[in-house]
Design an enzyme around this catalytic site. Structure first.
Site, PDB file in Angstrom:
ATOM      1  N   GLU A 144      64.382  42.750  93.579  1.00 20.93           N
ATOM      2  CA  GLU A 144      63.326  41.734  93.702  1.00 20.93           C
ATOM      3  C   GLU A 144      62.674  41.418  92.361  1.00 20.93           C
ATOM      4  O   GLU A 144      61.718  42.082  91.956  1.00 20.93           O
ATOM      5  CB  GLU A 144      62.250  42.205  94.709  1.00 20.93           C
ATOM      6  CG  GLU A 144      61.124  41.179  94.889  1.00 20.93           C
ATOM      7  CD  GLU A 144      60.067  41.583  95.924  1.00 20.93           C
ATOM      8  OE1 GLU A 144      60.222  42.620  96.581  1.00 20.93           O
ATOM      9  OE2 GLU A 144      59.080  40.846  96.052  1.00 20.93           O
ATOM     10  N   LYS A 198      66.172  39.495  96.314  1.00 20.67           N
ATOM     11  CA  LYS A 198      64.918  38.986  96.915  1.00 20.67           C
ATOM     12  C   LYS A 198      64.130  38.237  95.846  1.00 20.67           C
ATOM     13  O   LYS A 198      63.309  38.824  95.147  1.00 20.67           O
ATOM     14  CB  LYS A 198      64.102  40.147  97.494  1.00 20.67           C
ATOM     15  CG  LYS A 198      62.752  39.718  98.071  1.00 20.67           C
ATOM     16  CD  LYS A 198      62.104  40.796  98.916  1.00 20.67           C
ATOM     17  CE  LYS A 198      60.696  40.400  99.320  1.00 20.67           C
ATOM     18  NZ  LYS A 198      60.086  41.280 100.293  1.00 20.67           N
TER      19      LYS A 198
HETATM   20  C1  5MM Z   1      54.406  43.388 101.627  1.00 22.39           C
HETATM   21  O1  5MM Z   1      53.997  43.405 100.277  1.00 22.39           O
HETATM   22  C2  5MM Z   1      54.866  44.077  99.376  1.00 22.39           C
HETATM   23  C3  5MM Z   1      54.173  45.192  98.684  1.00 22.39           C
HETATM   24  O2  5MM Z   1      53.210  44.708  97.800  1.00 22.39           O
HETATM   25  P1  5MM Z   1      52.284  45.735  96.944  1.00 22.39           P
HETATM   26  O3  5MM Z   1      53.201  46.676  96.250  1.00 22.39           O
HETATM   27  O4  5MM Z   1      51.536  44.816  96.033  1.00 22.39           O
HETATM   28  O5  5MM Z   1      51.394  46.425  97.906  1.00 22.39           O
HETATM   29  C4  5MM Z   1      55.462  43.045  98.385  1.00 22.39           C
HETATM   30  O6  5MM Z   1      56.317  43.625  97.443  1.00 22.39           O
HETATM   31  C5  5MM Z   1      56.248  42.064  99.191  1.00 22.39           C
HETATM   32  O7  5MM Z   1      57.372  42.693  99.757  1.00 22.39           O
HETATM   33  C6  5MM Z   1      56.738  40.882  98.377  1.00 22.39           C
HETATM   34  O8  5MM Z   1      55.777  40.449  97.459  1.00 22.39           O
HETATM   35  C7  5MM Z   1      57.028  39.765  99.351  1.00 22.39           C
HETATM   36  O9  5MM Z   1      55.876  39.542 100.143  1.00 22.39           O
HETATM   37  P2  5MM Z   1      55.312  38.078 100.278  1.00 22.39           P
HETATM   38  O10 5MM Z   1      53.964  38.249 100.928  1.00 22.39           O
HETATM   39  O11 5MM Z   1      55.242  37.495  98.902  1.00 22.39           O
HETATM   40  O12 5MM Z   1      56.329  37.379 101.162  1.00 22.39           O
END
Ligand code: 5MM
Length: 336
Positions: A176, A218
């Protein structure tokens, strides 16, 4: 034992995508603060359990769930492991293994994602706890002078080392590299930075002998910054995104699952739908949303057991809409 190529294919099975439920303690606290719910081990388990027990969503639309370290070890109040609830629905448990983005010394507000130390041992434990895939998120911000080549290089190198360790453990790495939407840059700038980053990431993955058939990418969509003066249409976003990937993502990669990155729930669905209307793309193109699958569900849950049914319904609706979008079959009139 299923091999990583089969797991990667299962993660992007027709009409299915991934639920990102791996919010770290700080992030889930912010989400719970918004709905005035105290973030505790029990409240986090209860909320996530409602999502994982949403039978219709999990059986039909969700191929895998990314978990946080705490969640992969948790049981519901009847003593059933949350991992087993996910498995029972035919979905795969996955785990976030990065330790977060930390400031890069001597650079201008840029970060590098850490977590490589001890990763081999942690992966082996996560595998014994049932994880079939893992996730590592690198964060690249766009600014007047950013990202620097150094920021792209160190993050890309870490993604490659992580991916090769995952495959050694029989775990599929979700790779990602997120180019943040924050800022006033236009879609062309996002396109340029996304392409430069992806080219570097795939160079490094190949140099580290990562089997590209056993990963999931991702990425962000190619999109205007949140403060940009122009807002491109879904069709423009889709065209720029697919063009960018065709120029940077090898065709062996079985699937690309987008992050939502702060887009609204319906924007993320509509953009994915437009992407899937484009013909002759070599990869499966689906979703791995966090906020864009959970925002409505969180809003109706509000920490109350009497709202669990509505919370599950809201999550199921978004999962179904994104499933349709992953086939290019979504339209506005299918929203409630
Ligand atoms: C669910 O959030 C994931 C963990 O975030 P933190 O490490 O900041 O707590 C994050 O990595 C998430 O998987 C990705 O950003 C994709 O989530 P979104 O909300 O952007 O679809």
């Amino acid at each position: 034992m299923t091999n990583i190529n089969d797991i990667a294919k299962q993660m992007v099975a027709d009409g299915k995508g991934i639920l990102a439920a791996d919010e770290s303690s700080g992030t889930i606290k912010k989400r719970f603060d918004n709905i005035k719910v105290e973030s505790s081990e029990t409240s986090r388990m209860n909320y996530r359990r409602v999502l994982f027990e949403s039978k219709e969503a999990m059986e039909n639309y969700i191929s895998g769930v990314i978990l946080f370290d705490e969640t992969i070890r948790q049981c519901n109040k009847d003593g059933e492991k949350l991992v087993d609830i996910i498995k029972r629905s035919g979905s795969l448990p996955g785990i976030k293994v990065d330790m977060g983005a930390k400031m890069l010394s001597k650079m201008n507000n840029e970060t590098v994602t850490e977590g490589l130390d001890g990763l081999r041992e942690r992966l082996s434990e996560y595998s014994s706890l049932g994880a079939k895939f893992a996730k590592w998120r690198a964060v690249i911000a766009i600014g007047e002078y950013n990202p620097s080549p150094l920021c792209i290089n160190v993050n890309s190198h870490a993604l490659a080392r992580y991916a090769s360790l995952c495959q050694e453990a029989g775990i599929v790495p979700i790779v990602e590299p997120e180019i943040l939407m924050d800022g006033s840059h236009d879609i062309q700038k996002c396109y340029d930075v996304t392409k430069e980053t992806l080219l570097k990431v795939f160079d490094d993955l190949i140099a580290h002998k990562v089997d590209l058939k056993g990963i999931c990418l991702k990425p962000n969509m190619v999109i205007d910054g949140t403060k940009a003066s122009n807002k491109s249409s879904s069709k423009e976003i889709a065209e720029m995104t697919v063009k960018c990937f065709k120029e940077s993502v090898p065709t062996e990669v079985p699937g690309i699952v987008f992050l939502s990155g702060g887009q609204s729930e319906t924007d993320a669905t509509e953009n994915l739908n437009e992407i899937n209307k484009i013909e002759n793309t070599p990869w499966k193109l689906s979703f791995s949303y966090g906020r864009a699958l959970q925002s409505s569900a969180l809003g109706v849950w509000r920490g109350k057991s009497e709202n669990e049914g509505q919370c599950s319904k809201a999550f199921t609706h978004r999962a179904k809409m994104n499933s349709l979008a992953s086939k290019g079959h979504w339209s506005k009139d299918k929203e409630i």
